[in-house]
Scaffold this active site. Structure first.
Site, PDB file in Angstrom:
ATOM      1  CB  THR A   1      -0.906  -0.010   1.250  1.00 23.05           C
ATOM      2  OG1 THR A   1      -1.726  -1.170   1.194  1.00 23.05           O
ATOM      3  CG2 THR A   1      -1.780   1.230   1.316  1.00 23.05           C
TER       4      THR A   1
ATOM      5  CG  HIS B   1      -0.287   0.338  -4.555  1.00 18.35           C
ATOM      6  ND1 HIS B   1       0.264  -0.029  -5.759  1.00 18.35           N
ATOM      7  CD2 HIS B   1      -0.820  -0.804  -4.036  1.00 18.35           C
ATOM      8  CE1 HIS B   1       0.073  -1.330  -5.961  1.00 18.35           C
ATOM      9  NE2 HIS B   1      -0.568  -1.822  -4.919  1.00 18.35           N
TER      10      HIS B   1
ATOM     11  CB  CYS C   1     -21.314   0.541  12.937  1.00 12.29           C
ATOM     12  SG  CYS C   1     -19.918  -0.533  12.541  1.00 12.29           S
TER      13      CYS C   1
ATOM     14  CB  THR D   1     -10.260  -7.029   4.261  1.00 10.12           C
ATOM     15  OG1 THR D   1      -9.699  -5.730   4.144  1.00 10.12           O
ATOM     16  CG2 THR D   1     -11.451  -6.975   5.168  1.00 10.12           C
TER      17      THR D   1
END
Lengths: 350, 350, 350, 350
Positions: free
Chosen positions: D43, D46, D99, D291
């Site tokens: 990441t 990137h 949540c 993930t």
């Protein structure tokens, strides 16, 4: 009529004899196996000693033995896919195949199960007949002695693989042969720390050899305190109860952490009194009663562990006796200080 | 200092009193709730009667009550996302939030858990303070009485939803309020046939009303034979033990089928003697000790069942008393013949 | 030689014929069934139309049909436990029984599977032979038409029961017969809210009749927005994809919530392009490919749902035709506006 | 104002700079950590290269880095249980905590997640601030370098521990750092045979060093044939896809056996076209999108594997660079031939 030598319970009383008996005849769906080696199980010892359970279950005469390896010598005419001369063992629990349990992956608890060497003549003999459905071919790369103990080793795999031990702390209570197997299998399956309890010094030493990180003597040490100290006060994630001892059963429930998992494989002889409210319900435990092996998930996984050399049971196989010295083997198995005792039926080892 | 009325244990002895006491002060992370209704739990009855457990656990003075609904009247300054005036209940198990269990989805068995109305002052009062983390907003469409019993109803959902009952036969042993809830929840979750055992005729009738296919009186009928007859001799797939009665615990293990699942929620007062070899290990059972609710999986699922009207608990709520007649409510709850008893704290029902 | 009427693919080209053919001879392990009713499946339509898949798979001549009910008229000599005259259907996937998959509870994906009416002659005939191992007795209390559709109904139970829908929101994409079944089964298994997508108005209406809370037309409505609005912005817990339509497949991945579960049963004809990073990996989804039924877990559970009247498939059975009007049945089944079409082989319905 | 050195994206264009910037101020619920080491992730590469994803996600200026270890130097005033000077890392996914997903064990897919070094300033700096809730104390016995890579190592544990690999054959497609970790973790968790695919010879060699039984070059060897040959024609039980390469994704689906499990962790840049009917549905596969890490189940298990020395990641850590030579580190990480590259922020290694 062909004859063979076999170790059998002749009459409804203590003791076993080695005798010549007729060689078994197979049906069209069965296979005849010439036995090479057979393991002595605690169940065999109970039948020898003629305990209450044996008196209620065994019809005499009965040839004992359900752990074995041998080679196929005769093949029933409806059997396919089996080669004469090939090495095999067999799942010794003959389930019915038709009931709801058998048809939904629960054949290991089929109520109609017949057990080899208990309900039918077994493998402490030069020849044994088994249903082709239960045959298990032994692939190259599996030593004969490992093949001879697929039954109890399968129990150890069953108890470990249904407990999801990867990255978890495990306590094995009782280091008889299956407990010793379970220690090594738990390590191979990723258990991060394995404790064991055992009273016999020789078995304690073997437990360490099999990979236990610590072996505790429950008669002289404070099991609960040790476990708490070594698990940040949390207790172990998983208990594998292999002894059937009521104190060990109660202790297992005390030292497993809240939300943990307890596997009961050892068979207590009498009812056991448990504080269910404090030790099971408030702790949110899951308990699983382990009997036999999952057909055939357990053995497929076991085969892979063995072939890949992720687990090696050799250290637990401590004694071999030729057939004629079976009494010596039974005495050893009953003494509670050895690993697995194997009867060398064909003279392979002598 | 503001005052309020509350039902409390004043001293370490049997009995409760309704008194004026100071209204609680909240911290920055808490919320003050004006109580509308509160349910009487068996735990409250035990504290009232001052049994051994209560004597060991309760510090006096202590306001009782952990099942409630009310409206938010004051909000701690670090609390966000809570609206004054909104209807709420709360998970009454205050877990620590930091331990391994709390951080891995096992907060319901956090060893540091404090229980509302047991370890902290509870909801049998005009006002109760609760940590904001444990608040549960009551959405539109949930009647006030349903909201007041989220705690025990959650227990019923926990016991059913962790048992995978879809298309299975279920036995509920003991038809107190949570047992009665469990019958209806099991049906809503797809249980194909629900048996119940109960000794009280009124509760038996309620069990039928909640959807039990058959209610058996274990004192006069042969539970095992009936279950065998109605399940092709297999026994039920799942037993939900809600009584804590030793006989029911043993019976549950007998009538569940091999490979089945047993959920223990009822709390036996003493140790229970079990035939583990015959009834657990050889049967290959899985037993799960049910305590509290899975935070917050259980309540989310319950909310969906209630909002979607897949389950309606109204029939189990049988008695309402105003605060001043709390003794009548406790007497009813203790008698073993009713469903859930609700104390109307704010006069909503009168 | 005895004759019978059968609907068959005579040659490797589009179309089917109704002809007189020899009645099948059974082996010692098989049973001959006189067919009463048989259901038309999408697979049958494909074989009729002679699509690419059919051209690659079907050897002619071949009698079609794998969904059926009938009565046992002849029993192979090694078969036990089957009564002449009894009503039966059969699992039409004939798995090998010997491979690793078959021996570990994965017979539904056995690579050697032969399918009734595809690889062997099927049930669109007055008589069909089936292996005794695959027989499924129809108990009293199961109407004939329900029995005739155990195969596709089993698919619907498979897709629902492996998705743990209790207390969850569910989207069914595609309301053909299996999708319609799945709506009702999901409700019976405790789904709290069932959405469906469907383009045909008649099927949409049937979906509502089966218990869908809302049916969305993906051509004229914004599926994602509606789902978001009705699920607090979270998306559904579970998607049951029954259409095989690439857009529906992609949409299902978009509207399932993070951490959700997607069941793929509908068969896309071509490769499908998916945004795996955004729609699967970052969302942490679990996807399950559903084929056939779990042998025989699914059917045991289904039997219980049906016998306990927890689910009633009658509303999905919309059309019956006698054997000679089979073309009309196929036209209806292919049109995408009906529920299940049943061929009345024995004249039971006429 | 105190200053510190940091590696940051100064403007919305390719490249990074090492600059002096203000040291972060913590809030009452945060902790300030002096960084010792930090790992370079794909990441980060990137973001450096400023690809499409980075352009859409990153707001400049932004300090990069989410894999790190350091010591606590300042503690927010509402934080308890944290000791100054203690070694820590942190879960870099800051989920909302409120949540439905966060409250039901799915925090790793919370839609409100903010990522350290992506959405907030990261750990390629002398100091980093993190919420106390996300801190992870590093116990004695964990080397500093292992602590620095808890984030990607956790991904590897997540991918392996959710795949139940004990006694199973596993294929790892792609041997970047996380793939290399996964090989060793799979072995430690009991995988019986581990295959890997990789195109780079150096990484292939490392894969063997980490315990892969066989490494296959998909450009020059027939992956499918090799896997079939070495698994009795069955295919592997489990595929761990770590490359994001479309060919590898498709190949994984081909070589996993029917009923098998596929874990997708590698991130394809574009949509991928898949033959779902043949390769997923008819095979009855389960696919899981991986993930982040399960909070905090994965890290607890990982800690146990590491502390018990059941797994040692040292071999995968191949490169260390001091902060000022960060460009060299990024070049190495981008080249696809190394293991993990660590930036030595505090000069610990120099």
């Amino acid at each position: 009529m062909k004859k063979m030598r076999a170790i059998l319970k002749r009459a409804a009383e203590p003791g076993l004899v080695l005798e010549e008996v007729p060689r078994p005849e197979i049906t069209a769906d069965e296979v005849l196996v010439r036995v090479r080696m057979a393991g002595i199980c605690g169940t065999d010892v109970h039948i020898h000693h003629w305990n209450d359970w044996a008196q209620g279950r065994i019809k005499t005469p009965r040839i004992l033995g359900h752990e074995f390896v041998g080679e196929v010598v005769e093949i029933g005419k409806r059997v396919s896919g089996v080669t004469a001369g090939s090495l095999v063992t067999a799942e010794g629990h003959f389930s019915c195949g038709n009931c709801t349990l058998c048809r939904t992956g629960n054949a290991h608890v089929c109520p109609q199960t017949q057990i080899l060497g208990v309900d039918t003549d077994g493998a402490f003999a030069e020849y044994v007949r088994v249903p082709a459905t239960n045959l298990w071919p032994i692939p190259e790369g599996i030593p004969l002695e490992w093949a001879a103990i697929h039954d109890p080793l399968g129990n150890a795999f069953h108890v470990v693989l249904t407990a999801d031990v990867g990255g978890k702390t495990v306590l094995v209570t009782g280091c008889g042969p299956i407990g010793l197997f379970a220690i090594g299998v738990a390590r191979a399956a990723g258990a991060s720390r394995v404790f064991a309890t055992e009273v016999d010094p020789q078995r304690s030493k073997m437990a360490l050899g099999e990979g236990a990180d610590r072996v505790i003597d429950p008669r002289t040490e404070d099991v609960r305190k040790i476990i708490q100290d070594e698990t940040r006060g949390e207790g172990v994630h998983v208990v594998l109860e292999m002894s059937g001892n009521p104190e060990a059963l109660r202790q297992g429930l005390r030292v497993v952490r809240n939300g943990g998992r307890v596997q009961w494989l050892g068979l207590p002889e009498n009812s056991v009194s448990l504080d269910l409210t404090r030790d099971v319900i408030f702790k949110g435990l899951t308990i699983y009663g382990v009997t036999g092996r999952l057909m055939y998930d357990t053995w497929y996984a076991m085969r892979n562990f063995l072939l890949g050399r992720r687990y090696d049971p050799s250290g637990v196989i401590t004694n071999r006796v030729p057939m004629e010295r079976f009494e010596e083997g039974f005495t050893t198995a009953a003494a509670g200080q050895s690993g697995k005792v194997i009867i060398d039926v064909s003279g392979s080892n002598t």
